[in-house]
Write an enzyme that holds these catalytic residues in place. Structure first.
Site, PDB file in Angstrom:
ATOM      1  N   LYS A  62     114.510 -40.474  51.661  1.00  0.00           N
ATOM      2  CA  LYS A  62     114.289 -39.561  50.939  1.00  0.00           C
ATOM      3  C   LYS A  62     112.676 -39.156  51.312  1.00  0.00           C
ATOM      4  O   LYS A  62     111.907 -39.937  50.943  1.00  0.00           O
ATOM      5  CB  LYS A  62     114.362 -39.528  49.353  1.00  0.00           C
ATOM      6  CG  LYS A  62     114.192 -38.508  48.612  1.00  0.00           C
ATOM      7  CD  LYS A  62     114.719 -38.992  47.100  1.00  0.00           C
ATOM      8  CE  LYS A  62     113.975 -38.326  45.879  1.00  0.00           C
ATOM      9  NZ  LYS A  62     113.770 -39.040  44.726  1.00  0.00           N
ATOM     10  N   HIS A  81     112.535 -43.417  35.354  1.00  0.00           N
ATOM     11  CA  HIS A  81     113.784 -43.527  35.755  1.00  0.00           C
ATOM     12  C   HIS A  81     113.701 -45.024  36.475  1.00  0.00           C
ATOM     13  O   HIS A  81     112.446 -45.697  36.835  1.00  0.00           O
ATOM     14  CB  HIS A  81     114.077 -42.530  36.687  1.00  0.00           C
ATOM     15  CG  HIS A  81     113.440 -42.536  38.213  1.00  0.00           C
ATOM     16  ND1 HIS A  81     112.373 -41.743  38.359  1.00  0.00           N
ATOM     17  CD2 HIS A  81     113.749 -43.104  39.429  1.00  0.00           C
ATOM     18  CE1 HIS A  81     111.853 -42.178  39.467  1.00  0.00           C
ATOM     19  NE2 HIS A  81     112.780 -42.878  40.151  1.00  0.00           N
ATOM     20  N   ASP A  83     115.808 -46.967  39.938  1.00  0.00           N
ATOM     21  CA  ASP A  83     116.440 -46.543  41.213  1.00  0.00           C
ATOM     22  C   ASP A  83     118.022 -47.281  40.984  1.00  0.00           C
ATOM     23  O   ASP A  83     117.815 -48.117  40.685  1.00  0.00           O
ATOM     24  CB  ASP A  83     115.934 -46.838  42.427  1.00  0.00           C
ATOM     25  CG  ASP A  83     114.446 -45.910  42.675  1.00  0.00           C
ATOM     26  OD1 ASP A  83     114.600 -44.846  42.046  1.00  0.00           O
ATOM     27  OD2 ASP A  83     113.931 -46.345  43.436  1.00  0.00           O
ATOM     28  N   HIS A 161     109.892 -46.605  36.425  1.00  0.00           N
ATOM     29  CA  HIS A 161     108.957 -46.075  37.208  1.00  0.00           C
ATOM     30  C   HIS A 161     108.787 -44.236  37.115  1.00  0.00           C
ATOM     31  O   HIS A 161     109.890 -43.906  36.774  1.00  0.00           O
ATOM     32  CB  HIS A 161     108.839 -46.541  38.449  1.00  0.00           C
ATOM     33  CG  HIS A 161     109.936 -46.036  39.668  1.00  0.00           C
ATOM     34  ND1 HIS A 161     111.025 -46.814  38.884  1.00  0.00           N
ATOM     35  CD2 HIS A 161     110.009 -45.340  40.141  1.00  0.00           C
ATOM     36  CE1 HIS A 161     112.010 -46.132  40.215  1.00  0.00           C
ATOM     37  NE2 HIS A 161     111.421 -45.247  40.713  1.00  0.00           N
TER      38      HIS A 161
HETATM   39  O1  LIG Z   1     106.886 -40.819  44.985  1.00  0.00           O
HETATM   40  C1  LIG Z   1     107.036 -42.199  44.631  1.00  0.00           C
HETATM   41  O2  LIG Z   1     106.066 -42.892  44.697  1.00  0.00           O
HETATM   42  C2  LIG Z   1     108.406 -42.606  44.066  1.00  0.00           C
HETATM   43  C3  LIG Z   1     109.469 -41.941  44.187  1.00  0.00           C
HETATM   44  C4  LIG Z   1     110.720 -42.367  43.460  1.00  0.00           C
HETATM   45  O3  LIG Z   1     110.675 -43.239  42.469  1.00  0.00           O
HETATM   46  C5  LIG Z   1     111.987 -41.995  43.805  1.00  0.00           C
HETATM   47  O4  LIG Z   1     112.159 -40.920  44.876  1.00  0.00           O
HETATM   48  O5  LIG Z   1     112.902 -42.528  43.310  1.00  0.00           O
HETATM   49 FE   LIG Z   2     112.504 -43.899  41.849  1.00  0.00          FE
END
Ligand SMILES: O=C(O)CCC(=O)C(=O)O
Ligand SMILES: [Fe+2]
Length: 219
Positions: A62, A81, A83, A161
């Site tokens: 992503k 959230h 992951d 996070h």
């Molecule tokens: O951008 C970030 O450092 C974390 C991104 C993130 O937590 C996510 O895409 O699930």
């Molecule tokens: Fe994330």
């Protein structure tokens, strides 16, 4: 398997080629880390990987783009959230933004060039590793967030996070989510279950776990 989605108008061929090279570089890194996490549970190196579908893991990239924001104190990049993936391997740019939650505080995850940051839930205080990977992968790679609660029967916890935004600078991050295939049954590793440590999670297909999480249903 490497999946692509939402590439829009970008140079698809170049992105696919670059990402395939990047994914190939990540495979040995992920193997090493899964082995170490296995050992942390008192298991053989391959056992966690086996519990995650061995070599059938999906690698899903992503790209997050957080434009500069005039009022960063009023907004977030991504809200708090965890992951769903088994592990997420993340490359940030040099703009600060990722934060993890621990003991009622949000902590910044610092950007360190050419480093892997490995954060493991409830062991975060003692297991906060900065690992230099030399030339193996170029740039800074952060390995964050292990959705390990189920496999480890609660010993490892997913990291909560979020991301903040910056007043002047654009931030980007490239997380690679390593997920079991949708039909793969994920549950606590049988060796970790005994009378003193009964199973805390149901074994279910990964797609059902995702469905419950997205629809806020009990797991
Ligand atoms: O951008 C970030 O450092 C974390 C991104 C993130 O937590 C996510 O895409 O699930
Ligand atoms: Fe994330």
């Amino acid at each position: 398997m490497l999946l692509y989605f939402g590439l829009g108008h970008m140079n698809t061929c170049l992105i696919i080629e670059t990402n395939e090279q990047y994914t190939q570089s990540l495979i040995p890194v992920a193997d090493k880390l899964l082995g170490l996490l296995s050992r942390g549970l008192g298991l053989e190196d391959g056992e966690v990987k086996q519990g995650l579908s061995c070599d059938d893991l999906f690698y899903m990239l992503k790209i997050n783009y957080y434009p500069a924001c005039p009022c960063p104190e009023l907004d977030l990049g991504l809200g708090p959230h965890t992951d769903m993936s088994s592990i997420t391997i993340l490359v940030p740019n040099e703009v600060q933004g990722l934060q993890v939650f621990k003991d009622d505080h949000w902590y910044d995850v610092a950007y360190i060039p050419n480093a892997l940051i490995v954060l493991i839930g409830d062991q975060i205080e003692v297991n906060f590793h900065w690992i230099k990977f030399g030339n193996r992968i170029h740039g800074s790679v952060q390995l964050v967030l292990l959705c390990w609660q189920i496999l480890s029967n609660g010993k490892y916890k997913s990291v909560y996070h979020r991301t903040t935004v910056n007043k002047e600078k654009t931030r980007m991050s490239w997380p690679m989510f390593l997920e079991p295939p949708p039909e793969f049954e994920v549950g606590p590793i049988p060796k970790l279950i005994n009378q003193d440590n009964p199973s805390k999670f149901k074994t279910k297909k990964y797609k059902d776990f995702v469905d419950c999480k997205l629809n806020k249903l009990p797991q």
